[in-house]
Design a protein around this motif. Structure first.
Motif, short mmCIF file in Angstrom:
data_model
loop_
_atom_site.label_atom_id
_atom_site.label_comp_id
_atom_site.label_asym_id
_atom_site.label_seq_id
_atom_site.Cartn_x
_atom_site.Cartn_y
_atom_site.Cartn_z
N LEU A 156 0.80 -1.22 0.00
CA LEU A 156 0.00 0.00 0.00
C LEU A 156 0.84 1.27 0.00
O LEU A 156 0.61 2.18 -0.81
N LEU A 157 1.82 1.36 0.89
CA LEU A 157 2.57 2.61 1.01
C LEU A 157 3.62 2.80 -0.07
O LEU A 157 4.25 3.85 -0.16
N VAL A 158 3.79 1.78 -0.92
CA VAL A 158 4.71 1.92 -2.06
C VAL A 158 4.09 2.77 -3.16
O VAL A 158 4.79 3.53 -3.85
N TRP A 159 2.76 2.68 -3.32
CA TRP A 159 2.14 3.33 -4.48
C TRP A 159 0.96 4.23 -4.14
O TRP A 159 0.69 5.20 -4.86
N ALA A 160 0.26 3.95 -3.04
CA ALA A 160 -0.94 4.73 -2.73
C ALA A 160 -0.67 6.22 -2.52
O ALA A 160 -1.48 7.05 -2.95
N PRO A 161 0.44 6.62 -1.86
CA PRO A 161 0.66 8.06 -1.71
C PRO A 161 0.70 8.81 -3.04
O PRO A 161 0.11 9.89 -3.16
N ASP A 162 1.35 8.24 -4.05
CA ASP A 162 1.37 8.89 -5.36
C ASP A 162 -0.03 8.92 -5.98
O ASP A 162 -0.40 9.90 -6.65
N CYS A 163 -0.78 7.85 -5.78
CA CYS A 163 -2.13 7.78 -6.32
C CYS A 163 -3.02 8.85 -5.69
O CYS A 163 -3.78 9.54 -6.38
N PHE A 164 -2.91 9.01 -4.38
CA PHE A 164 -3.71 10.03 -3.69
C PHE A 164 -3.26 11.44 -4.09
O PHE A 164 -4.10 12.33 -4.27
N ALA A 165 -1.96 11.64 -4.21
CA ALA A 165 -1.47 12.96 -4.62
C ALA A 165 -1.96 13.32 -6.02
O ALA A 165 -2.35 14.46 -6.29
N ARG A 166 -1.94 12.33 -6.91
CA ARG A 166 -2.45 12.55 -8.27
C ARG A 166 -3.94 12.85 -8.24
O ARG A 166 -4.43 13.72 -8.97
N THR A 167 -4.68 12.15 -7.39
CA THR A 167 -6.11 12.39 -7.27
C THR A 167 -6.38 13.83 -6.87
O THR A 167 -7.21 14.52 -7.48
N GLU A 168 -5.67 14.31 -5.85
CA GLU A 168 -5.89 15.68 -5.41
C GLU A 168 -5.55 16.68 -6.52
O GLU A 168 -6.23 17.69 -6.70
N GLY A 202 -6.29 10.90 1.96
CA GLY A 202 -5.53 9.68 1.70
C GLY A 202 -4.04 9.90 1.86
O GLY A 202 -3.34 9.07 2.46
N SER A 203 -3.54 11.01 1.33
CA SER A 203 -2.12 11.32 1.48
C SER A 203 -1.73 11.43 2.95
O SER A 203 -0.72 10.86 3.39
N GLY A 204 -2.54 12.14 3.71
CA GLY A 204 -2.25 12.32 5.12
C GLY A 204 -2.31 11.03 5.90
O GLY A 204 -1.49 10.78 6.79
N THR A 205 -3.28 10.19 5.58
CA THR A 205 -3.42 8.92 6.28
C THR A 205 -2.24 8.00 5.99
O THR A 205 -1.72 7.32 6.88
N CYS A 206 -1.78 7.99 4.74
CA CYS A 206 -0.61 7.18 4.39
C CYS A 206 0.64 7.68 5.09
O CYS A 206 1.44 6.88 5.61
N LEU A 207 0.83 8.98 5.12
CA LEU A 207 1.99 9.54 5.81
C LEU A 207 1.95 9.20 7.30
O LEU A 207 2.98 8.86 7.91
N ALA A 208 0.78 9.29 7.89
CA ALA A 208 0.64 8.96 9.30
C ALA A 208 0.91 7.49 9.55
O ALA A 208 1.54 7.12 10.55
N ALA A 209 0.45 6.63 8.66
CA ALA A 209 0.69 5.20 8.81
C ALA A 209 2.18 4.88 8.77
O ALA A 209 2.68 4.09 9.57
N GLU A 210 2.89 5.53 7.86
CA GLU A 210 4.33 5.29 7.78
C GLU A 210 5.03 5.81 9.03
O GLU A 210 5.92 5.15 9.58
N ALA A 211 4.64 6.99 9.48
CA ALA A 211 5.30 7.60 10.63
C ALA A 211 5.00 6.86 11.93
O ALA A 211 5.87 6.72 12.79
N LEU A 251 3.03 3.62 12.35
CA LEU A 251 3.05 2.17 12.35
C LEU A 251 4.39 1.59 11.93
O LEU A 251 4.82 0.55 12.44
N LEU A 252 5.08 2.27 11.01
CA LEU A 252 6.33 1.72 10.51
C LEU A 252 7.56 2.41 11.09
O LEU A 252 8.68 2.11 10.69
N SER A 253 7.37 3.29 12.02
CA SER A 253 8.48 4.12 12.50
C SER A 253 9.63 3.32 13.07
O SER A 253 10.79 3.68 12.91
N GLU A 254 9.32 2.20 13.74
CA GLU A 254 10.38 1.43 14.39
C GLU A 254 10.76 0.18 13.60
O GLU A 254 11.75 -0.47 13.91
N THR A 255 9.97 -0.16 12.60
CA THR A 255 10.24 -1.42 11.90
C THR A 255 10.54 -1.21 10.43
O THR A 255 10.90 -2.15 9.74
N HIS A 256 10.38 0.02 9.94
CA HIS A 256 10.45 0.26 8.50
C HIS A 256 11.87 0.12 7.96
O HIS A 256 12.79 0.74 8.46
N GLN A 257 12.01 -0.68 6.95
CA GLN A 257 13.23 -0.76 6.15
C GLN A 257 12.82 -0.50 4.71
O GLN A 257 12.07 -1.29 4.14
#
Length: 228
Positions: free
Chosen positions: A179-191, A206-215, A217-223
């Motif tokens: 989801l976070l690989v492509w959805a942010p671009d999709c939401f940005a394009r939508t806006e 959508g953009s904000g929700t994806c950014l929040a999810a990365e920050a 949910l993935l803050s400690e585990t994201h590679q």
């Protein structure tokens, strides 16, 4: 993973916020809203309760939805915008399918679609129109993430640590690998290309929700994945 699951009180609040946010977005991406839904989504009292309203993009999205209501954007205008964005019959402005965004040839039902199908199956789920429509529609992926958040909440309530850890592992993997690989671009394009304040607002939310999810949910585990 361990850090994320250690404070179940805070985790429950986080999962509840993302379950609501991703679930609401899923409904607005899978189909153009019927009049009752359209009006409810634009209610100031409801928007004031958006779970991630402190996120700047979400704030912008809320403002745009309020603007849509203030300008009385009609069902017909919003439906036309939705169809031009995601459905057709002419070339869509924003493809809602992951494989189109990520596969080398930009094709439907490509490798990414099958990977998403396997992710659903790992939790006993299947796309509603299997083999007829691609499994990797943005709305379906958002709904899947929302469902995993709800299942995490249920595991916390049941004090089932094994199910909780397995659900979180699936949730984080799906966010990071799909989801976070492509959805942010999709939401940005939508806006950017939407012609209504309504779907500009959906794009911003959508953009904000994806950014929040990365920050969050993935803050400690994201590679970062290759190419991210």
């Amino acid at each position: 993973m361990a850090a994320l699951a250690s404070d179940t009180g805070a985790l429950a609040q986080t999962l509840d916020a993302f379950a609501a946010s991703f679930g609401a977005l899923a409904g607005l991406l899978l189909a153009a809203p019927v009049p009752d839904v359209q009006n409810r989504v634009r209610e100031p009292e409801l928007l004031a309760q958006w779970p991630l309203k402190e996120q700047p993009d979400c704030q912008r999205g809320i403002s745009l939805l309020l603007e849509s209501g203030a300008n009385a954007e009609s069902v017909e205008v919003i439906h036309r915008d939705y169809n031009e964005l995601y459905v057709g019959p002419h070339r869509v402005k924003v493809s809602p399918y992951e494989s189109v965004h990520r596969s080398a040839e930009g094709l439907l039902f490509d490798e990414e679609t099958l990977q998403v199908r396997d992710a659903y199956a790992g939790f006993g789920l299947v796309a509603p129109k299997l083999n007829k429509e691609p499994d990797d529609h943005l709305g379906l992926e958002l709904g899947f993430v929302s469902t995993l958040c709800v299942r995490g909440l249920e595991a916390i309530e049941a004090k089932d640590q094994s199910v909780l850890v397995g659900t979180l592992r699936g949730l984080l993997a799906f966010l990071d690998e799909h989801l976070l690989v492509w959805a942010p671009d999709c939401f940005a394009r939508t806006e950017k290309v939407a012609t209504t304040s309504f779907y500009q607002g959906v794009g911003a939310l959508g953009s904000g929700t994806c950014l929040a999810a990365e920050a969050i949910l993935l803050s400690e585990t994201h590679q970062p994945s290759p190419g991210r």
